[in-house]
Design a protein around this motif. Structure first.
Motif, PDB file in Angstrom:
ATOM      1  N   MET A   1      10.036  -5.158  -1.286  1.00 18.11           N
ATOM      2  CA  MET A   1       9.277  -4.157  -2.011  1.00 18.11           C
ATOM      3  C   MET A   1       7.920  -4.719  -2.456  1.00 18.11           C
ATOM      4  SD  MET A   1       9.586  -1.109  -2.955  1.00 18.11           S
ATOM      5  CE  MET A   1       8.846   0.052  -4.030  1.00 18.11           C
ATOM      6  N   GLU A   2       7.929  -5.971  -2.861  1.00 23.77           N
ATOM      7  CA  GLU A   2       6.689  -6.622  -3.304  1.00 23.77           C
ATOM      8  C   GLU A   2       5.704  -6.765  -2.137  1.00 23.77           C
ATOM      9  OE1 GLU A   2       4.163  -8.030  -6.079  1.00 23.77           O
ATOM     10  OE2 GLU A   2       6.191  -7.307  -6.495  1.00 23.77           O
ATOM     11  N   LYS A   3       6.214  -7.077  -0.956  1.00 29.27           N
ATOM     12  CA  LYS A   3       5.331  -7.198   0.216  1.00 29.27           C
ATOM     13  C   LYS A   3       4.732  -5.850   0.591  1.00 29.27           C
ATOM     14  CE  LYS A   3       7.399 -11.237   2.343  1.00 29.27           C
ATOM     15  NZ  LYS A   3       7.973 -11.831   3.557  1.00 29.27           N
ATOM     16  N   LEU A   4       5.520  -4.787   0.424  1.00 34.12           N
ATOM     17  CA  LEU A   4       5.022  -3.457   0.737  1.00 34.12           C
ATOM     18  C   LEU A   4       3.885  -3.064  -0.222  1.00 34.12           C
ATOM     19  CD1 LEU A   4       5.305  -0.880   2.430  1.00 34.12           C
ATOM     20  CD2 LEU A   4       6.967  -0.066   0.744  1.00 34.12           C
ATOM     21  N   ARG A   5       4.020  -3.386  -1.508  1.00 34.29           N
ATOM     22  CA  ARG A   5       2.969  -3.102  -2.479  1.00 34.29           C
ATOM     23  C   ARG A   5       1.691  -3.874  -2.149  1.00 34.29           C
ATOM     24  NH1 ARG A   5       4.943  -3.456  -8.560  1.00 34.29           N
ATOM     25  NH2 ARG A   5       3.124  -2.166  -8.978  1.00 34.29           N
ATOM     26  N   ARG A   6       1.844  -5.135  -1.795  1.00 37.27           N
ATOM     27  CA  ARG A   6       0.682  -5.949  -1.430  1.00 37.27           C
ATOM     28  C   ARG A   6       0.001  -5.403  -0.184  1.00 37.27           C
ATOM     29  NH1 ARG A   6       2.475 -12.263  -2.168  1.00 37.27           N
ATOM     30  NH2 ARG A   6       2.764 -12.170  -4.418  1.00 37.27           N
ATOM     31  N   LEU A   7       0.800  -4.980   0.780  1.00 42.62           N
ATOM     32  CA  LEU A   7       0.257  -4.434   2.022  1.00 42.62           C
ATOM     33  C   LEU A   7      -0.498  -3.122   1.746  1.00 42.62           C
ATOM     34  CD1 LEU A   7       0.032  -4.644   5.097  1.00 42.62           C
ATOM     35  CD2 LEU A   7       2.147  -3.315   5.237  1.00 42.62           C
ATOM     36  N   LEU A   8       0.089  -2.259   0.910  1.00 49.45           N
ATOM     37  CA  LEU A   8      -0.582  -1.007   0.563  1.00 49.45           C
ATOM     38  C   LEU A   8      -1.861  -1.256  -0.228  1.00 49.45           C
ATOM     39  CD1 LEU A   8       2.374   1.357  -0.370  1.00 49.45           C
ATOM     40  CD2 LEU A   8       0.851   1.518   1.588  1.00 49.45           C
ATOM     41  N   ARG A   9      -1.827  -2.194  -1.140  1.00 46.73           N
ATOM     42  CA  ARG A   9      -3.015  -2.515  -1.931  1.00 46.73           C
ATOM     43  C   ARG A   9      -4.116  -3.085  -1.039  1.00 46.73           C
ATOM     44  NH1 ARG A   9      -1.808  -6.107  -6.877  1.00 46.73           N
ATOM     45  NH2 ARG A   9      -0.780  -4.187  -7.513  1.00 46.73           N
ATOM     46  N   LEU A  10      -3.770  -3.983  -0.160  1.00 50.63           N
ATOM     47  CA  LEU A  10      -4.744  -4.579   0.757  1.00 50.63           C
ATOM     48  C   LEU A  10      -5.316  -3.533   1.704  1.00 50.63           C
ATOM     49  CD1 LEU A  10      -6.155  -7.132   1.789  1.00 50.63           C
ATOM     50  CD2 LEU A  10      -4.242  -7.416   3.374  1.00 50.63           C
ATOM     51  N   SER A  11      -4.462  -2.662   2.239  1.00 48.01           N
ATOM     52  CA  SER A  11      -4.960  -1.627   3.147  1.00 48.01           C
ATOM     53  C   SER A  11      -5.842  -0.626   2.392  1.00 48.01           C
ATOM     54  CB  SER A  11      -3.806  -0.906   3.846  1.00 48.01           C
ATOM     55  OG  SER A  11      -3.002  -0.249   2.895  1.00 48.01           O
ATOM     56  N   GLY A  12      -5.552  -0.354   1.139  1.00 49.80           N
ATOM     57  CA  GLY A  12      -6.391   0.524   0.331  1.00 49.80           C
ATOM     58  C   GLY A  12      -7.765  -0.076   0.094  1.00 49.80           C
ATOM     59  N   ILE A  13      -7.801  -1.367  -0.209  1.00 55.09           N
ATOM     60  CA  ILE A  13      -9.083  -2.047  -0.420  1.00 55.09           C
ATOM     61  C   ILE A  13      -9.897  -2.072   0.869  1.00 55.09           C
ATOM     62  CG2 ILE A  13     -10.133  -4.285  -0.932  1.00 55.09           C
ATOM     63  CD1 ILE A  13      -7.875  -4.728  -2.957  1.00 55.09           C
ATOM     64  N   VAL A  14      -9.235  -2.353   1.983  1.00 57.43           N
ATOM     65  CA  VAL A  14      -9.935  -2.385   3.273  1.00 57.43           C
ATOM     66  C   VAL A  14     -10.470  -0.994   3.608  1.00 57.43           C
ATOM     67  CG1 VAL A  14      -9.581  -2.678   5.769  1.00 57.43           C
ATOM     68  CG2 VAL A  14      -8.713  -4.382   4.178  1.00 57.43           C
ATOM     69  N   MET A  15      -9.678   0.045   3.354  1.00 56.63           N
ATOM     70  CA  MET A  15     -10.119   1.413   3.626  1.00 56.63           C
ATOM     71  C   MET A  15     -11.297   1.793   2.722  1.00 56.63           C
ATOM     72  SD  MET A  15      -9.578   4.083   5.468  1.00 56.63           S
ATOM     73  CE  MET A  15      -7.931   4.475   5.947  1.00 56.63           C
ATOM     74  N   PHE A  16     -11.245   1.401   1.462  1.00 56.33           N
ATOM     75  CA  PHE A  16     -12.332   1.683   0.526  1.00 56.33           C
ATOM     76  C   PHE A  16     -13.622   1.018   0.971  1.00 56.33           C
ATOM     77  CE2 PHE A  16     -14.679   0.713  -3.414  1.00 56.33           C
ATOM     78  CZ  PHE A  16     -14.894   2.006  -3.843  1.00 56.33           C
ATOM     79  N   VAL A  17     -13.568  -0.240   1.365  1.00 58.22           N
ATOM     80  CA  VAL A  17     -14.761  -0.967   1.820  1.00 58.22           C
ATOM     81  C   VAL A  17     -15.294  -0.354   3.113  1.00 58.22           C
ATOM     82  CG1 VAL A  17     -15.560  -3.198   2.708  1.00 58.22           C
ATOM     83  CG2 VAL A  17     -14.162  -3.104   0.649  1.00 58.22           C
ATOM     84  N   ALA A  18     -14.392   0.033   4.016  1.00 59.31           N
ATOM     85  CA  ALA A  18     -14.827   0.636   5.282  1.00 59.31           C
ATOM     86  C   ALA A  18     -15.512   1.977   5.038  1.00 59.31           C
ATOM     87  CB  ALA A  18     -13.631   0.800   6.216  1.00 59.31           C
ATOM     88  N   LEU A  19     -14.945   2.814   4.180  1.00 56.89           N
ATOM     89  CA  LEU A  19     -15.560   4.101   3.886  1.00 56.89           C
ATOM     90  C   LEU A  19     -16.896   3.934   3.160  1.00 56.89           C
ATOM     91  CD1 LEU A  19     -12.494   6.262   2.832  1.00 56.89           C
ATOM     92  CD2 LEU A  19     -13.877   6.506   4.884  1.00 56.89           C
ATOM     93  N   ALA A  20     -16.983   2.960   2.271  1.00 53.50           N
ATOM     94  CA  ALA A  20     -18.236   2.718   1.550  1.00 53.50           C
ATOM     95  C   ALA A  20     -19.328   2.268   2.515  1.00 53.50           C
ATOM     96  CB  ALA A  20     -18.013   1.680   0.464  1.00 53.50           C
ATOM     97  N   SER A  21     -19.012   1.352   3.430  1.00 55.76           N
ATOM     98  CA  SER A  21     -20.040   0.902   4.367  1.00 55.76           C
ATOM     99  C   SER A  21     -20.393   1.994   5.365  1.00 55.76           C
ATOM    100  CB  SER A  21     -19.638  -0.370   5.096  1.00 55.76           C
ATOM    101  OG  SER A  21     -18.286  -0.470   5.297  1.00 55.76           O
ATOM    102  N   PHE A  22     -19.444   2.850   5.694  1.00 52.85           N
ATOM    103  CA  PHE A  22     -19.749   3.978   6.574  1.00 52.85           C
ATOM    104  C   PHE A  22     -20.692   4.958   5.863  1.00 52.85           C
ATOM    105  CE2 PHE A  22     -18.649   8.207   8.322  1.00 52.85           C
ATOM    106  CZ  PHE A  22     -19.025   7.984   9.638  1.00 52.85           C
ATOM    107  N   GLY A  23     -20.466   5.213   4.594  1.00 52.86           N
ATOM    108  CA  GLY A  23     -21.324   6.107   3.822  1.00 52.86           C
ATOM    109  C   GLY A  23     -22.719   5.543   3.638  1.00 52.86           C
ATOM    110  N   ILE A  24     -22.820   4.249   3.408  1.00 53.98           N
ATOM    111  CA  ILE A  24     -24.137   3.616   3.277  1.00 53.98           C
ATOM    112  C   ILE A  24     -24.865   3.646   4.610  1.00 53.98           C
ATOM    113  CG2 ILE A  24     -25.293   1.401   2.895  1.00 53.98           C
ATOM    114  CD1 ILE A  24     -23.282   0.843   0.708  1.00 53.98           C
ATOM    115  N   GLY A  25     -24.126   3.489   5.694  1.00 57.80           N
ATOM    116  CA  GLY A  25     -24.737   3.533   7.018  1.00 57.80           C
ATOM    117  C   GLY A  25     -25.310   4.899   7.341  1.00 57.80           C
ATOM    118  N   ILE A  26     -24.633   5.959   6.905  1.00 60.18           N
ATOM    119  CA  ILE A  26     -25.107   7.308   7.198  1.00 60.18           C
ATOM    120  C   ILE A  26     -26.236   7.715   6.258  1.00 60.18           C
ATOM    121  CG2 ILE A  26     -24.462   9.756   7.081  1.00 60.18           C
ATOM    122  CD1 ILE A  26     -21.790   9.040   8.205  1.00 60.18           C
TER     123      ILE A  26
END
Length: 65
Positions: A1-26
């Motif tokens: 369960m702890e690994k799943l939380r870490r994986l979700l948190r990491l994927s959320g951070i990666v998605m947030f950074v990707a969307l932010a850089s995509f928005g800055i690019g546009i």
């Protein structure tokens, strides 16, 4: 369960950074306002000139910068 939380948190951070850089690019980066802003106030002094002849109702304006 702890690994799943870490994986979700990491994927959320990666998605947030990707969307932010995509928005800055546009839309481009946020413009930074200049620190020393010039204050160019243009004032017009308008004086009313009355007509030379008393029979006319025309009024002339003279603009002095």
């Amino acid at each position: 369960m702890e690994k799943l939380r870490r994986l979700l948190r990491l994927s959320g951070i990666v998605m947030f950074v990707a969307l932010a850089s995509f928005g800055i690019g546009i839309f481009g980066a946020v413009p930074i306002p200049p620190k020393k802003r010039k204050e160019d106030h243009i004032e017009f002094c308008i004086e009313l000139k009355e007509a030379e002849k008393e029979g006319t109702d025309t009024v002339m304006f003279e603009v002095k910068p």
